[in-house]
Scaffold this motif. Structure first.
Motif, PDB file in Angstrom:
ATOM      1  N   GLU A  21      79.790  29.162  66.503  1.00  0.00           N
ATOM      2  CA  GLU A  21      78.972  27.987  66.204  1.00  0.00           C
ATOM      3  C   GLU A  21      77.817  28.331  65.260  1.00  0.00           C
ATOM      4  O   GLU A  21      77.383  27.500  64.455  1.00  0.00           O
ATOM      5  CB  GLU A  21      78.425  27.362  67.492  1.00  0.00           C
ATOM      6  CG  GLU A  21      77.498  28.261  68.283  1.00  0.00           C
ATOM      7  CD  GLU A  21      76.955  27.560  69.516  1.00  0.00           C
ATOM      8  OE1 GLU A  21      76.698  26.351  69.445  1.00  0.00           O
ATOM      9  OE2 GLU A  21      76.797  28.245  70.559  1.00  0.00           O
TER      10      GLU A  21
ATOM     11  N   GLN B 295      67.080  21.030  62.738  1.00  0.00           N
ATOM     12  CA  GLN B 295      68.454  21.537  62.730  1.00  0.00           C
ATOM     13  C   GLN B 295      68.474  22.893  63.427  1.00  0.00           C
ATOM     14  O   GLN B 295      67.736  23.806  63.057  1.00  0.00           O
ATOM     15  CB  GLN B 295      68.956  21.693  61.289  1.00  0.00           C
ATOM     16  CG  GLN B 295      70.408  22.126  61.171  1.00  0.00           C
ATOM     17  CD  GLN B 295      70.807  22.319  59.714  1.00  0.00           C
ATOM     18  OE1 GLN B 295      69.958  22.496  58.853  1.00  0.00           O
ATOM     19  NE2 GLN B 295      72.108  22.287  59.441  1.00  0.00           N
ATOM     20  N   GLY B 296      69.293  23.034  64.454  1.00  0.00           N
ATOM     21  CA  GLY B 296      69.405  24.317  65.131  1.00  0.00           C
ATOM     22  C   GLY B 296      69.256  24.212  66.631  1.00  0.00           C
ATOM     23  O   GLY B 296      69.224  23.116  67.203  1.00  0.00           O
TER      24      GLY B 296
ATOM     25  N   SER C 195      75.160  24.818  56.170  1.00  0.00           N
ATOM     26  CA  SER C 195      73.879  24.822  55.465  1.00  0.00           C
ATOM     27  C   SER C 195      74.028  25.372  54.047  1.00  0.00           C
ATOM     28  O   SER C 195      73.472  24.824  53.092  1.00  0.00           O
ATOM     29  CB  SER C 195      72.866  25.654  56.249  1.00  0.00           C
ATOM     30  OG  SER C 195      71.630  25.680  55.577  1.00  0.00           O
TER      31      SER C 195
ATOM     32  N   ASP D 160      79.403  28.577  61.836  1.00  0.00           N
ATOM     33  CA  ASP D 160      79.712  27.242  61.322  1.00  0.00           C
ATOM     34  C   ASP D 160      78.451  26.540  60.815  1.00  0.00           C
ATOM     35  O   ASP D 160      78.470  25.899  59.751  1.00  0.00           O
ATOM     36  CB  ASP D 160      80.372  26.393  62.417  1.00  0.00           C
ATOM     37  CG  ASP D 160      81.752  26.911  62.801  1.00  0.00           C
ATOM     38  OD1 ASP D 160      82.326  27.695  62.013  1.00  0.00           O
ATOM     39  OD2 ASP D 160      82.240  26.557  63.887  1.00  0.00           O
ATOM     40  N   LEU D 161      77.362  26.655  61.569  1.00  0.00           N
ATOM     41  CA  LEU D 161      76.128  25.995  61.159  1.00  0.00           C
ATOM     42  C   LEU D 161      75.586  26.613  59.876  1.00  0.00           C
ATOM     43  O   LEU D 161      75.136  25.901  58.966  1.00  0.00           O
ATOM     44  CB  LEU D 161      75.087  26.101  62.281  1.00  0.00           C
ATOM     45  CG  LEU D 161      73.910  25.119  62.237  1.00  0.00           C
ATOM     46  CD1 LEU D 161      73.340  24.911  63.626  1.00  0.00           C
ATOM     47  CD2 LEU D 161      72.811  25.578  61.296  1.00  0.00           C
TER      48      LEU D 161
END
Length: 716
Positions: free
Chosen positions: A451, A629-630, A459, A454-455
């Motif tokens: 994950e 985000q996060g 970005s 993927d993030l």
């Protein structure tokens, strides 16, 4: 259920022993009074008597009951010296091992879990030298027999090791007590057997394994150094090769404790971090981030603009930042601190002698009692056909070459999907380059959980990076002015045109050029060291990237303390490097920071864990800053607040992580973090809220039901 049954049986047996006053039968007075009757029964039933004695002795020692010493004396009186020693030796060892196993089964897991951090160093010591510790304790009767069994059961020592060492270690004491029993009429008390002189003899005997170990170490050292002539005097206490983080910290520590130390650096002081890595990359990242904020200003109620800038000025700023920090690591500063700094190439001539080819063309030889190798690492350049002909840059060379450009490269290829590759790809994309990032693995940031990968990928792609995973670079071609990277994907070739190519596929230790091979220091990807950072030669140490296993500036500085202290004071006390809590961060946007285990690590190691997650999209400050985000993800032991590892993805993740690093280092759980006041509104509240999520998931539901009933009753 099995554990409960075993505990019940043990307590029942011990209770029965005291309830029926069975201990009176195992008193010295009773045995002396009944000596004639016991001797007659033993003579009539020789085998049964020996077997019964053997079984009772095992039971007494296994249950840690008083009476083993008296029974050992009785063995001499009724079985004689030879058979008494044989029977007691095996019975005591078997009984001790049963007590050891009961302690391990009933207590070890709970004790180890409760005091995990405090016991870590003890466990490491037992794993390394447990046999020596146990042997020493067994040889000295002053230490309670039963207590040794129980405490050793709480440690990771192997059962077979415990059995064999106990068998040998208790033999001397057994012999003394059995021999005393052969003269039972003359024995008035147990204390009379162990005279002060005999106790001293046992104590000296207990030192034997340590003396033997020391002698073996000395003999090994003599063998290692056999072909070299050791100087009678030394020019220095310490010579440090390499002026990066590890070398600077090592030499600084030596100077602080007033050792005479020389630091040798061939190129630039500060090493890779200052000149090619941490500092220039973070300066570039900041410029790129500002450019991004300008282009997305409408998000903050301002007018978005396309940033216009001189790429040459951006790179010039990078070099100004390096120059501004440079004095911290300069020759002048370290000279003022008491370090002799020589600029030139060092080469080991023998285990104590270093020859320096100075930058002014002269040569100098110095001897030192100890030497620390802190030569660092360099970018790994993959053997791709055509790479040398077409040309490439690395994270070392790009800063100088790109400083010559007026504009950012129009088409840039970044080889590598690790932290360095991701940071550079995103930064140059934000500064206007069309970036293609090539990674042969299924995902980027392979050491992180999927994950996180993927993030980060999402970005990067949002900033215009073309992330190509499962693409293998197979060759480079040049057609006129065109440069082409040929990659393989799903069995087919693809062509990617570019103007500049950066190799960012990792770094390798610098192992050649300074004499390691000449004196036989072993290397395999890194300089091979033991837990104390010693090489084949105990006076030569390695620290930092050249030693591994981590390639971080902060771990290099961490190792430097151990290397310097062990090098200067190891004859008194050596310290084993502690790698238990190592943090790291990748400074993409959003940042990725981690300490301890993540999920894929825990799964690979078979470690049970629970996951607690808190999303930054719920954090007030993150929402206000537009950086929501996060997440914060914490791994804990099942049912406990003990932290196994933390991954933070988000703005300022690297700055948020140290709270968890501190907690893990000192054995503090999530409850402690939850009970700590965090300033509102700050990003640091994410840590507290993550701890709150754990607490909410572990709320005592049954108690809450009764509390609800109580409050209902209170309202009437």
């Amino acid at each position: 259920m099995k554990k409960i049954i075993i505990i019940a049986v043990i307590f029942a047996a011990i209770a029965a022993f005291f309830a029926f006053d069975l201990g009176s039968f195992l008193s010295l007075e009773n045995i002396k009074a009944s000596q004639a009757d016991i001797a007659q029964w033993q003579a009539d039933n020789t085998f049964i008597a020996a077997l019964s004695f053997f079984a009772v002795y095992i039971a007494v020692t296994a249950l840690s009951l008083p009476g083993a010493a008296v029974m050992t004396i009785a063995a001499g009186a009724f079985l004689g010296l030879f058979w008494g020693v044989i029977i007691v030796s095996f019975a005591s060892t078997i009984g001790a091992t049963l007590a050891f196993l009961m302690s391990r089964f009933v207590l070890r897991d709970s004790i180890q879990n409760k005091f995990a951090e405090r016991l870590k160093l003890i466990n490491q010591g037992i794993e390394r030298d447990g046999a020596f510790y146990l042997f020493t304790l067994r040889l000295v009767p002053v230490f309670p027999f039963f207590l040794i069994n129980i405490l050793m059961g709480l440690t990771p020592i192997r059962t077979i090791t415990f059995f064999l060492v106990s068998q040998v270690g208790m033999l001397a004491g057994t012999l003394v007590f059995v021999n005393a029993g052969t003269q039972l009429a003359q024995v008035d008390s147990l204390s009379g057997i162990l005279s002060p002189s005999l106790l001293l003899s046992f104590a000296l005997l207990g030192l034997f394994p340590w003396i033997a170990k020391k002698i073996i170490a000395i003999l090994k050292q003599r063998k290692v150094y056999a072909k070299w002539n050791k100087p009678k005097q030394f020019d220095r206490n310490l010579i440090v090769i390499g002026g990066g983080a590890a070398g600077l910290v090592s030499s600084y520590i030596a100077a602080v404790v007033k050792a005479k130390v020389t630091l040798i650096e061939a190129h630039k002081m500060g090493g890779d971090c200052l000149n090619y890595g941490c500092v220039p990359s973070k300066a570039l990242i900041k410029s790129a981030k500002v450019a991004k904020q300008m282009s997305t200003a409408s998000h903050y109620g301002l007018q978005s603009v396309t940033p216009t800038f001189s790429f040459r000025n951006v790179m010039d700023r990078v070099h100004k930042i390096i120059a501004a920090i440079e004095p911290h690591d300069s020759v002048e500063r370290y000279t003022e601190l008491g370090v002799e700094v020589l600029q030139g190439y060092a080469k080991l001539v023998d285990p104590w002698t270093v020859e320096i080819s100075l930058n002014d063309g002269t040569t100098k030889r110095l001897t030192a009692r100890s030497i620390i190798i802190a030569a660092g690492a360099k970018p790994f350049v993959p053997p791709i056909p055509g790479l040398e002909e077409v040309g490439y840059l690395t994270s070392d060379t790009l800063w100088h070459e790109f400083a010559k450009l007026d504009d950012a490269p129009k088409r840039l290829v970044v080889l590598g999907g690790g932290p360095i590759g991701c940071e550079l790809a995103q930064s140059f994309a934000r500064l206007g380059s069309k970036v293609s990032q090539i990674e042969m693995a299924p995902r980027i940031m392979l050491r992180e959980d999927p994950e996180v990968s993927d993030l980060t990928k999402a970005s990067l792609e949002a900033d215009g990076v073309r992330v190509l995973t499962e693409h293998k670079a197979i060759r480079l071609e040049k057609h006129g002015d065109s440069k082409i990277l040929v990659v393989e994907f799903e069995g087919k070739e693809k062509h990617i045109e570019f103007d500049q190519l950066i190799c960012a596929v990792g770094r390798v230790a610098r192992l050649s050029g300074y004499g390691l091979e000449d004196i036989g220091v072993s290397t395999k990807n890194t300089v091979i060291t033991d837990g104390y950072l010693q090489t084949l030669y105990p006076n030569i140490f390695a620290a930092g990237d050249v030693a591994g296993p981590f390639q971080f500036t902060h771990t290099a500085a961490h190792q430097a303390w151990y290397a310097a202290v062990n090098a200067l004071f190891g004859q008194f006390k050596k310290f084993k490097v502690d790698y238990s809590v190592i943090p790291w961060a990748t400074f993409t946007d959003p940042e990725v920071a981690r300490v301890g285990l993540n999920e894929q690590d825990a799964q690979q190691q078979g470690i049970a864990y629970e996951v607690t997650r808190y999303g930054l999209d719920d954090l007030d400050r993150a929402i206000a800053d537009g950086t929501d985000q996060g997440f914060v993800k914490v791994l804990t032991k099942p049912g406990k607040d003990t932290i196994l590892g933390v991954t933070i993805v988000g703005a300022q993740a690297g700055d948020l992580l140290p709270e968890f690093v501190l907690a893990m280092k000192h054995g503090l759980g999530l409850n402690k973090i939850l009970g700590t006041i965090h300033t509102y509104p700050t990003m640091s509240e994410a840590n507290k809220y993550a701890a709150g999520e754990w607490k909410r998931a572990h709320a005592p539901q049954k108690i809450l039901v009764w509390l609800e009933k109580y409050h209902n009753w209170r309202r009437g």
